[in-house]
Design a protein around this motif. Sequence first.
Motif, short mmCIF file in Angstrom:
data_model
loop_
_atom_site.label_atom_id
_atom_site.label_comp_id
_atom_site.label_asym_id
_atom_site.label_seq_id
_atom_site.Cartn_x
_atom_site.Cartn_y
_atom_site.Cartn_z
N PHE A 707 0.85 -1.19 0.00
CA PHE A 707 0.00 0.00 0.00
C PHE A 707 0.89 1.24 0.00
CE2 PHE A 707 -2.71 -3.24 1.82
CZ PHE A 707 -3.93 -3.00 1.20
N PHE A 708 0.61 2.16 -0.93
CA PHE A 708 1.37 3.40 -0.99
C PHE A 708 0.89 4.36 0.09
CE2 PHE A 708 1.62 7.79 -2.64
CZ PHE A 708 3.01 7.90 -2.71
N LEU A 709 1.84 4.96 0.82
CA LEU A 709 1.50 5.87 1.91
C LEU A 709 1.72 7.33 1.52
CD1 LEU A 709 3.02 3.88 4.93
CD2 LEU A 709 0.64 3.93 4.13
N GLU A 710 2.96 7.69 1.15
CA GLU A 710 3.26 9.08 0.83
C GLU A 710 4.60 9.16 0.13
OE1 GLU A 710 3.63 11.34 4.39
OE2 GLU A 710 5.13 10.03 5.28
N ALA A 711 4.91 10.34 -0.40
CA ALA A 711 6.20 10.58 -1.05
C ALA A 711 6.79 11.86 -0.49
CB ALA A 711 6.03 10.68 -2.56
N ASP A 712 8.09 11.87 -0.22
CA ASP A 712 8.79 13.07 0.24
C ASP A 712 10.19 13.06 -0.35
OD1 ASP A 712 10.25 11.25 1.77
OD2 ASP A 712 9.08 11.64 3.58
N GLU A 713 11.04 13.94 0.17
CA GLU A 713 12.39 14.05 -0.40
C GLU A 713 13.23 12.80 -0.18
OE1 GLU A 713 12.34 15.70 3.77
OE2 GLU A 713 11.13 15.90 1.94
N ASN A 714 12.83 11.97 0.77
CA ASN A 714 13.60 10.75 1.04
C ASN A 714 13.15 9.56 0.20
OD1 ASN A 714 15.15 11.97 3.13
ND2 ASN A 714 13.39 11.76 4.52
N GLY A 715 12.06 9.70 -0.52
CA GLY A 715 11.58 8.61 -1.35
C GLY A 715 10.09 8.36 -1.17
N LYS A 716 9.64 7.23 -1.71
CA LYS A 716 8.23 6.84 -1.61
C LYS A 716 8.06 5.77 -0.54
CE LYS A 716 7.44 7.84 -6.50
NZ LYS A 716 7.08 7.29 -7.84
N ARG A 717 7.08 5.99 0.34
CA ARG A 717 6.88 5.08 1.47
C ARG A 717 5.71 4.13 1.19
NH1 ARG A 717 9.65 6.74 5.99
NH2 ARG A 717 10.58 8.82 5.85
N PHE A 718 5.95 2.87 1.57
CA PHE A 718 4.94 1.83 1.38
C PHE A 718 4.77 1.03 2.67
CE2 PHE A 718 6.67 2.67 -2.78
CZ PHE A 718 5.59 2.59 -3.64
N TYR A 719 3.56 0.54 2.85
CA TYR A 719 3.26 -0.42 3.91
C TYR A 719 3.05 -1.76 3.24
CZ TYR A 719 0.33 -3.00 7.27
OH TYR A 719 -0.20 -3.95 8.10
N GLY A 720 3.66 -2.82 3.79
CA GLY A 720 3.52 -4.12 3.14
C GLY A 720 3.38 -5.26 4.13
N SER A 721 2.66 -6.29 3.71
CA SER A 721 2.54 -7.52 4.49
C SER A 721 3.01 -8.68 3.62
CB SER A 721 1.09 -7.74 4.93
OG SER A 721 0.25 -7.91 3.80
N VAL A 722 3.58 -9.70 4.25
CA VAL A 722 4.08 -10.86 3.50
C VAL A 722 3.55 -12.14 4.13
CG1 VAL A 722 6.18 -9.69 2.71
CG2 VAL A 722 6.21 -10.95 4.87
N HIS A 723 3.36 -13.15 3.28
CA HIS A 723 2.96 -14.47 3.74
C HIS A 723 3.67 -15.51 2.87
CE1 HIS A 723 -0.15 -13.09 6.50
NE2 HIS A 723 -0.47 -12.20 5.58
N ASP A 724 4.29 -16.47 3.51
CA ASP A 724 4.98 -17.54 2.79
C ASP A 724 3.93 -18.51 2.27
OD1 ASP A 724 6.51 -19.63 1.86
OD2 ASP A 724 7.99 -19.49 3.48
#
Length: 861
Positions: A707-724
């Motif tokens: 999920f995309f959260l926001e963008a700033d001078e440090n880059g683009k932030r994402f929230y992610g979940s993983v499942h094997d």
Amino acid sequence: MNALEKDSVQETSQAKSMLVELMLTNYDELVELDYIHGNMRNLKHTEGKLFAPVVDADIRDVRRYCAEHMIHPDDLERYLVESDPATAAYRVEHELTPENHGTHRARFRFKQLGGGWRWMEQVVISGSYNGIPDGVCYIFLFDVQDEYETAVKAEKKPDKAPSVESFPGMRDEMTGLLTKNAFFARAKEALDRVRRNWCVISIDLEHFKLFNEWYGRKHGDLLLAQTGAKLNETEEKCDGLACYFGQDDFALLVPFDMDMITALYSDIHGLIKDYGNSVGFMPALGIAMYDGECTIEELYDRASLAARYAKEDYHARIRTFDVSMYRQTEQDYKILSDFQKALAEHELFIQLQPQCQIATRRVVGAESLVRWKRANGEMVPPSVFVPVLERYGFVTDLDKYVWEEVCIWQKKWIDKGHPPLPISVNVSQIDIFTIDVPDFFDTLIKKYELPVDVIKVEITESAYVDNDAVADTVRRLRKKGFLVLMDDFGSGYSSLNMLRSLTVDIIKLDAQFLRMTGDEKRKGLQIMESIVNLAKTMGVPIIVEGVETWEECEFLSGLGCRYVQGFFFYRPMGTEDYEKLISDPHNIDTEGFLFKSKEQFHTREFLDENVFSDAMLNNILGPVAFFVLHGKNTDIVRFNQQFSDELNAPELIENPKSVQRLIVREDIPQFYNLCKLAELDPLSGASGVIRFNGPDGMARQLQLQLFFLEADENGKRFYGSVHDITQMMMRTSRMQLLSRVSPDSVIFLSQKDDGDWNAQVAIHGLAKPIGINQAELEYELNNRSFFNRIAESDRGWLYELVNSSGLQLEDFSPPFTLRCSGGGSIKLCVGIDHIQDAVSGVEYLVILRQVPFEEQQAAEA
């Protein structure tokens, strides 16, 4: 020879008649006109407001009746000339100017039933210029008595038209402003001296009659006096002229200065706001620039027309006249006339748009919509005729027609023995001010012997604002048993005080907030979530209309919305198509619109540290992390213990930089593509399977949801979940392999909480013969459309066989015919076995098998 005799001789020698359409509009006082009760053929009275057209009537009959019984003697000679359609039509065609714009106007005094006379304005429209057939003219009569009333009362000669010369310098006692005749007399002299940078401003206090009813005539008179004082100040400051025409109409003749005009609007608006912030009483200003040629009367008419356009837009309450407004006015008159024919000849008809439950896709009700199809097959869009009817106060005639058509259809449907579903009808603020809406609906219900719950009443949210009349209407409707919906909830009119006292049964939201783009999209989603949470707090069911995609349905379902309306499920349809849809009991839900207060929770509740510990919260969320993408490099900046355990990559946990170094090389482009998709769709995010290199050198398959959260001078932030999902993918691969070698399709059936069945396709060996893949087969089974593939001749005995066996067939059924997607058909048989697996919840195993060609031939033989 008197004027009437001369006219009779002229008619005889002329021996010419024209078709006429006669329309009266807008004022209830018109019911007092004598000829309403006369014997003019084809005249029909409708609610004291509008007369149906007199079609194919000889205009001479109309004119002679009026001349003999209705027209003031002093106006008779002029009336006979001005009302002659041949004369009027000639003027319209041959004296066409920007001022008359294809019309001819004249004013006369008409006799009233109770005695006395009433001033009316006659408007004649004729000729192909206005799209009117040859040999036909339209005659409209408008009540203009109020324009004369103040001056007439002052002179105390009610049966004599006031002359301009009679009232030089006369001012209205309450406002201190010039009266109409004095204003016109002085303005005429002023226009001979001024330059073209002067203008006339028409000021209209909208719905002033209602203002008097709400706040009392004392406050109404005070508002008029205060408005007069403001205009007096402007008159003196600009060396202009200010006038009070009576009721809620004012005028100014001043040098054009937009800053001054804007300030004047703010001053008058401020006076009204002292009584509350209702948009219904906002002033409307129309401006007409002096061109050096037109008369003061023409200039005021232009300004009044511009003010009328200003009243149609709450965001642009100051409008300047342009010539296109004339053409629009004539087009409006044509639509009003055609509308009466449409009502009489049933050119108007209803369409129904189903409202569905998201989870089951079943129809729970519908909204009625009106359509207009002319006799020649031409469709008139609602966006064309509805605003005209609203503008002139005739939308109630349309609404009452639709309400009754819905009741007629419901009556027929119930009489056929079908269970009814509620249909909602729209009620406007104009309806509530015009008629007694609760009593009218009560009459319809009794007339057609309908249960009260088959009609839902929709009222737009804007109508509720500071409106006691609407609140009382809602209260009475609900007391009579009608369901009341607030339409367009969240459109920006609501106040917290209004919501606190809200008493409606259902709230309707528009899905517009889900379709914002760019930077506005996240705000739109947050607004939608806030509105839904507010409605849930109020304990009211929600219908979201305008839903067009499955992604929107999923998002709304996640918020706790149960019901939607929109193109994704069904477009508006005719009653015949709607009947076919709801004839199938599998397609409908008769439980109504339900609110389940304990069904949903707020995710923000998890953030309460007094309720959930970090350990509990991590167990609920599962393996999650926050990523930052800068260029082609992706770093993990935060993660929980579950993420570390699931990833099982000590190297990455120790150094969470450059995540892509552990992704299988062929899958790196797919990972970056997921990031792009998540950024494009912050509502649903993006999901995919990415292979990671494990510490043992074996690639593991991880289901990644970003999920995309926001963008700033440090880059683009994402929230992610993983499942094997490595083991699951291996099992799926084996099942797919089995599908390739197995000729059968195997289906698991499990029962849901609501008693309905859920189908899961385990093996689909019939994909190629039927022409649909595994996911499509599962979709069709769950929405019941798969059964429409079975030949009608086979459905009856097959249903009876399955039901009589208690959903268990010891052997395969006889062959039945199934329609394929690519055309043609195949023969299948079905076997059902009851297995009752407690772990998976599966209760039945269904096998679909194609009948070999040889067996088909043997069966047919």
